[in-house]
Scaffold this active site. Structure first.
Site, PDB file in Angstrom:
ATOM      1  N   HIS A 262       0.851  -1.202   0.000  1.00 20.33           N
ATOM      2  CA  HIS A 262       0.000   0.000   0.000  1.00 20.33           C
ATOM      3  C   HIS A 262       0.884   1.248   0.000  1.00 20.33           C
ATOM      4  O   HIS A 262       0.605   2.229   0.695  1.00 20.33           O
ATOM      5  CB  HIS A 262      -0.946   0.012   1.204  1.00 20.33           C
ATOM      6  CG  HIS A 262      -2.072  -0.966   1.070  1.00 20.33           C
ATOM      7  ND1 HIS A 262      -3.118  -0.776   0.204  1.00 20.33           N
ATOM      8  CD2 HIS A 262      -2.301  -2.159   1.681  1.00 20.33           C
ATOM      9  CE1 HIS A 262      -3.966  -1.811   0.302  1.00 20.33           C
ATOM     10  NE2 HIS A 262      -3.486  -2.675   1.180  1.00 20.33           N
ATOM     11  N   ASP A 327      -0.495  -5.013   5.843  1.00 17.63           N
ATOM     12  CA  ASP A 327      -1.491  -5.840   5.160  1.00 17.63           C
ATOM     13  C   ASP A 327      -1.281  -5.821   3.647  1.00 17.63           C
ATOM     14  O   ASP A 327      -0.668  -4.905   3.103  1.00 17.63           O
ATOM     15  CB  ASP A 327      -2.907  -5.332   5.474  1.00 17.63           C
ATOM     16  CG  ASP A 327      -3.103  -3.885   5.029  1.00 17.63           C
ATOM     17  OD1 ASP A 327      -2.178  -3.076   5.245  1.00 17.63           O
ATOM     18  OD2 ASP A 327      -4.151  -3.571   4.462  1.00 17.63           O
ATOM     19  N   GLU A 328      -1.827  -6.830   3.020  1.00 13.68           N
ATOM     20  CA  GLU A 328      -1.966  -6.880   1.571  1.00 13.68           C
ATOM     21  C   GLU A 328      -0.729  -6.364   0.831  1.00 13.68           C
ATOM     22  O   GLU A 328      -0.820  -5.417   0.047  1.00 13.68           O
ATOM     23  CB  GLU A 328      -3.198  -6.058   1.146  1.00 13.68           C
ATOM     24  CG  GLU A 328      -4.489  -6.612   1.731  1.00 13.68           C
ATOM     25  CD  GLU A 328      -5.710  -5.782   1.381  1.00 13.68           C
ATOM     26  OE1 GLU A 328      -6.768  -6.364   1.178  1.00 13.68           O
ATOM     27  OE2 GLU A 328      -5.617  -4.533   1.331  1.00 13.68           O
ATOM     28  N   ALA A 329       0.406  -6.996   1.118  1.00 17.81           N
ATOM     29  CA  ALA A 329       1.638  -6.636   0.400  1.00 17.81           C
ATOM     30  C   ALA A 329       1.944  -7.764  -0.579  1.00 17.81           C
ATOM     31  O   ALA A 329       2.568  -8.761  -0.201  1.00 17.81           O
ATOM     32  CB  ALA A 329       2.787  -6.441   1.387  1.00 17.81           C
TER      33      ALA A 329
END
Ligand code: ACM
Length: 537
Positions: A262, A327-329
């Site tokens: 992100h 998160d969400e890497a």
């Protein structure tokens, strides 16, 4: 002989006994008393010297009801006020932190807190005991004795300002409503693929470049582009102002700086921080929602940058916890990058997940050197959870169980019960009102938020203690303005507040729903753009 006045008071007692006050969150103990206290413009505030800030805040809230500023005096002054509210510290040694006792009697109101936070929270209860609007300049508050303290220390709300930027006056209004519900942790999601929102003096391009994107998806078609340049950021002066504003209301601002993923906006500002050795490398501030591939490269330059950024963040935010995202890497770029693969080899790591864990551990050590604690989304446990990290559980309870078994603390923020960006009524019902009612998806009705019990994952009393609390999330992809934020947040915040504050044994959705009717009168008076509750499935 009974006077007419005392008969009237007896009448109001009968009413108050039948109808408990409309308080949210429900306090630990509410005992009705006899008679009532008459509140009016003449009512003043007497306070311990150390509670001047709490007294001034209460005075400004009461002034909104009476249109005149109530007198505030320190308690040593002997001059009498026509009627008064006393703010003081409690002598009760067994009252937990942030606890308070509130007594309303015909001759006055007394709020005694374990600490200043307790006094402040007691004043929020008093505001709920008062009507949202005064009829003929006064109100009779039925006598009552309340003893109250929170179930959890972390009672939070996260607001994403990366996808859509919300200006300072909106943030302050939001903080006021958090305080009204006794929430105490404002998790401010300040950086995203679609916008970097915090001024960092050492890296001006973060806001010159990273705070602006060329386009956004319009409501109604998330796979298209409006072609309108969009952006904004908070100056350091503004951030300090918000932190102080929140602190006066006993709310901690927990900043979030996302890493390693992100991070497209930061990498667009400083392309050398990304995985420059991959094919087609061309970072830009993202214009669509979703998860994007640009993640920081694990190079020394990146750590220097992140430590510099976090140093300024620590100077701005006194919070014990600093949120580093996590998160969400997606690992695709690290898989393609020769440099990232060399770091994996050099450090003896198994894979890209361990590289992420190595990355986070390094940042954790830096934060420790600053006397701060790292908190991150539950992906920070992939590849090994740093010992001192606190995990914010958003995906599945299994991650909470894992962290608890390792002895780590957690904050429960699961999508299942706390994602207020989800629809609160069925999507078709909301979309029938207009395209601007579009939400990210999902369906999270008020009753489901209310049913949450953050400790359901704990296997023993020790693990229960490791659960610091809970918070609700307001991701802003579909919140172009604060009205839409309010529409999604309220009244589900009220349900979350009761989850976070009220003892489990006292929770009752029917009782909550009744009390909410009274609370919604305050929403109306405050022009809050809330969603009227519905039972539609
Ligand atoms: C998250 O919703 N990506 C924490």
């Amino acid at each position: 002989m009974k006077t007419i006045a005392s008969l009237l008071i007896a009448g109001s007692l009968a009413t108050s006994a039948a109808e408990p006050p409309a308080l949210i969150p429900q306090p630990v103990s509410v005992q009705p008393g006899e008679g009532s206290f008459k509140f009016s413009a003449g009512t003043g505030i007497r306070h311990d010297r150390a509670l001047e800030s709490e007294a001034k805040l209460l005075a400004s809230d009461l002034a909104k009801l009476t249109d005149s500023q109530p007198k505030t005096v320190v308690k040593e002054l002997t001059n009498a006020l026509p009627s008064e509210i006393l703010l003081d510290f409690s002598e009760k040694t067994d009252l937990p932190p942030s606890g308070y006792e509130l007594k309303v009697q015909p001759n006055g109101v007394v709020i005694r807190g374990k600490d200043a936070a307790g006094v402040f929270l007691g004043t929020r209860t008093l505001l709920q005991l008062l009507p949202a609007k005064l009829a003929e300049g006064s109100a009779a508050i039925p006598a009552v004795t309340i003893t109250d303290y929170p179930r959890f220390a972390w009672r939070g709300m996260m607001l994403d300002v990366g996808r859509h930027f919300h200006p300072v006056p909106d943030i302050k209004r939001f903080i006021d409503w958090m305080a009204f519900h006794k929430l105490n942790s404002f998790h401010w999601h300040l950086t995203e693929d679609q916008g970097w929102r915090i001024e960092i003096k050492k890296y001006p391009k973060l806001t010159e470049v990273g705070a602006f994107r060329e386009s956004s998806p319009p409501y109604g078609n998330r796979n298209s582009d409006d072609g309108v340049r969009y952006g904004g950021f908070y100056t350091q002066e503004q951030l300090k102002d918000v932190v102080a504003y929140a602190a006066a209301r006993h709310i901690t601002v927990v900043p979030e700086i996302e890493m390693p993923g992100h991070a497209a906006a930061a990498i667009a500002a400083y392309p050398e921080l990304g995985n420059t050795d991959i094919p087609g490398y061309s970072p830009k501030v993202m214009t669509r929602w979703g998860v994007h591939p640009y993640i920081f490269s694990p190079k020394e330059e990146t750590f220097t940058f992140l430590e510099d950024v976090l140093s300024e963040v620590c100077d701005l935010f006194p919070s014990k916890y600093i949120h580093i995202g996590g998160d969400e890497a997606p690992k695709d770029q690290w898989k393609q990058s020769k440099f990232a693969q060399e770091v994996i080899k050099r450090e003896g790591l198994k894979n890209e997940e361990e590289l992420q864990s190595w990355f986070i551990r390094r940042i954790g050590r830096f934060l420790e050197s600053k006397n701060r604690n790292l908190i991150g989304w539950d992906e920070i446990q992939e590849g090994g959870l740093p010992k001192t990290a606190t995990m914010m559980v958003w995906r599945d309870a299994k991650w909470a169980k894992h962290a608890l078994s390792l002895g780590n603390n957690v904050v429960m923020a699961t999508t299942s019960h706390t994602y207020l960006d989800y629809y609160q009524n069925p999507a078709a019902t909301e979309l029938a009102k207009g395209v601007e009612y579009e939400a990210i998806g999902g369906h999270l009705p008020l009753e489901k938020v209310y049913s949450y019990n953050p400790t359901f994952v704990a296997e023993n009393p020790q693990q229960e203690k490791q659960i610091l609390g809970t918070q609700a999330q307001l991701w802003s992809e579909y919140f172009k303005d604060m009205k839409k934020v309010e529409y999604h947040a309220f009244p589900r915040i009220a349900a979350l507040a009761e989850v976070a504050w009220t003892p489990l044994a006292l929770k009752n959705f029917d009782g909550f729903s009744k009390r909410l009717e009274g609370i919604m009168q305050h929403y109306e008076a405050g022009n809050l753009h809330y969603c009227k509750p519905s039972t539609e499935k």
